[in-house]
Design a protein around this motif. Structure first.
Motif, PDB file in Angstrom:
ATOM      1  N   ASP A  60      91.383   9.929  23.749  1.00 21.30           N
ATOM      2  CA  ASP A  60      90.331  10.783  24.284  1.00 21.30           C
ATOM      3  C   ASP A  60      89.850  10.134  25.579  1.00 21.30           C
ATOM      4  O   ASP A  60      89.118   9.148  25.535  1.00 21.30           O
ATOM      5  CB  ASP A  60      89.184  10.933  23.293  1.00 21.30           C
ATOM      6  CG  ASP A  60      88.045  11.794  23.822  1.00 21.30           C
ATOM      7  OD1 ASP A  60      88.147  12.318  24.956  1.00 21.30           O
ATOM      8  OD2 ASP A  60      87.041  11.931  23.102  1.00 21.30           O
ATOM      9  N   THR A  62      87.806  11.196  27.727  1.00 21.19           N
ATOM     10  CA  THR A  62      86.504  11.682  28.177  1.00 21.19           C
ATOM     11  C   THR A  62      85.590  10.539  28.612  1.00 21.19           C
ATOM     12  O   THR A  62      84.951  10.607  29.653  1.00 21.19           O
ATOM     13  CB  THR A  62      85.817  12.487  27.050  1.00 21.19           C
ATOM     14  OG1 THR A  62      86.698  13.517  26.625  1.00 21.19           O
ATOM     15  CG2 THR A  62      84.511  13.092  27.528  1.00 21.19           C
ATOM     16  N   TYR A  63      85.520   9.492  27.822  1.00 19.29           N
ATOM     17  CA  TYR A  63      84.614   8.388  28.120  1.00 19.29           C
ATOM     18  C   TYR A  63      85.349   7.113  28.511  1.00 19.29           C
ATOM     19  O   TYR A  63      84.737   6.079  28.681  1.00 19.29           O
ATOM     20  CB  TYR A  63      83.710   8.112  26.911  1.00 19.29           C
ATOM     21  CG  TYR A  63      82.908   9.328  26.537  1.00 19.29           C
ATOM     22  CD1 TYR A  63      81.875   9.781  27.351  1.00 19.29           C
ATOM     23  CD2 TYR A  63      83.208  10.052  25.398  1.00 19.29           C
ATOM     24  CE1 TYR A  63      81.150  10.912  27.017  1.00 19.29           C
ATOM     25  CE2 TYR A  63      82.483  11.187  25.057  1.00 19.29           C
ATOM     26  CZ  TYR A  63      81.460  11.604  25.866  1.00 19.29           C
ATOM     27  OH  TYR A  63      80.746  12.725  25.545  1.00 19.29           O
ATOM     28  N   ALA A  71      93.967   9.537  32.066  1.00 20.96           N
ATOM     29  CA  ALA A  71      94.252   9.317  30.648  1.00 20.96           C
ATOM     30  C   ALA A  71      95.195   8.152  30.371  1.00 20.96           C
ATOM     31  O   ALA A  71      95.554   7.934  29.222  1.00 20.96           O
ATOM     32  CB  ALA A  71      94.833  10.591  30.044  1.00 20.96           C
TER      33      ALA A  71
END
Length: 155
Positions: A60, A62-63, A71
């Motif tokens: 993930d 995202t953070y 990524a």
């Protein structure tokens, strides 16, 4: 003072088993990626002067934005020193356009026989300034825990 990132763990396996897991392609793909990542080795040459190229993908992003892309972290690792079954010294270079991740980081994996197995100490020097120390040490500890899970019971 130069920054040193470090983590250690006693692993319930003999030094030879732990050392072998540091130099086996399938083993590294299984245990080296810290929690929240998976890894794939693209190039493999397990000898002194050789090395490997690993693509680490965030499960993930995202953070946890990557160093190479949003990524991924791509790292070229050279084996600078192999001393069976006591030490593996790696030189790691991240593929990144960001100068905060530039340079060659040295990762030294020291293995010492312990009463219950092997004490593994990982010391990172010349860590690029873009890598947060607390996050890096947590990642190293995660990889060590994965290594323990992978090798315990194989010795």
């Amino acid at each position: 003072m130069d920054r040193i990132d470090r983590a250690s763990l006693v692993i319930e396996a003999p030094p030879t088993v732990v050392y072998d897991a540091l130099l086996d392609r399938e083993s590294l793909e299984a245990w080296l990626p810290p929690d929240g990542m998976r890894g794939r080795i693209e190039r493999w040459d397990p000898q002194s002067g050789g090395g490997f190229r690993m693509v680490l993908s965030y499960l993930d992003a995202t953070y946890s934005p990557g160093k190479t892309s949003a990524a991924t972290d791509v790292v070229d690792v050279g084996f600078a020193e192999l001393v069976p079954p006591e030490r593996v010294v790696q030189r790691a270079v991240f593929e990144s356009d960001d100068p905060w991740y530039a340079g060659t980081m040295t990762m030294t994996w020291d293995l010492a026989a312990a009463v219950n197995g092997t004490e593994v100490t990982v010391t990172a020097t010349d860590v690029p300034p873009g890598i947060d120390q607390a996050v890096h040490e947590t990642g190293i500890a995660s990889s060590l825990a994965n290594l323990a899970s992978y090798v315990e019971g194989r010795g």
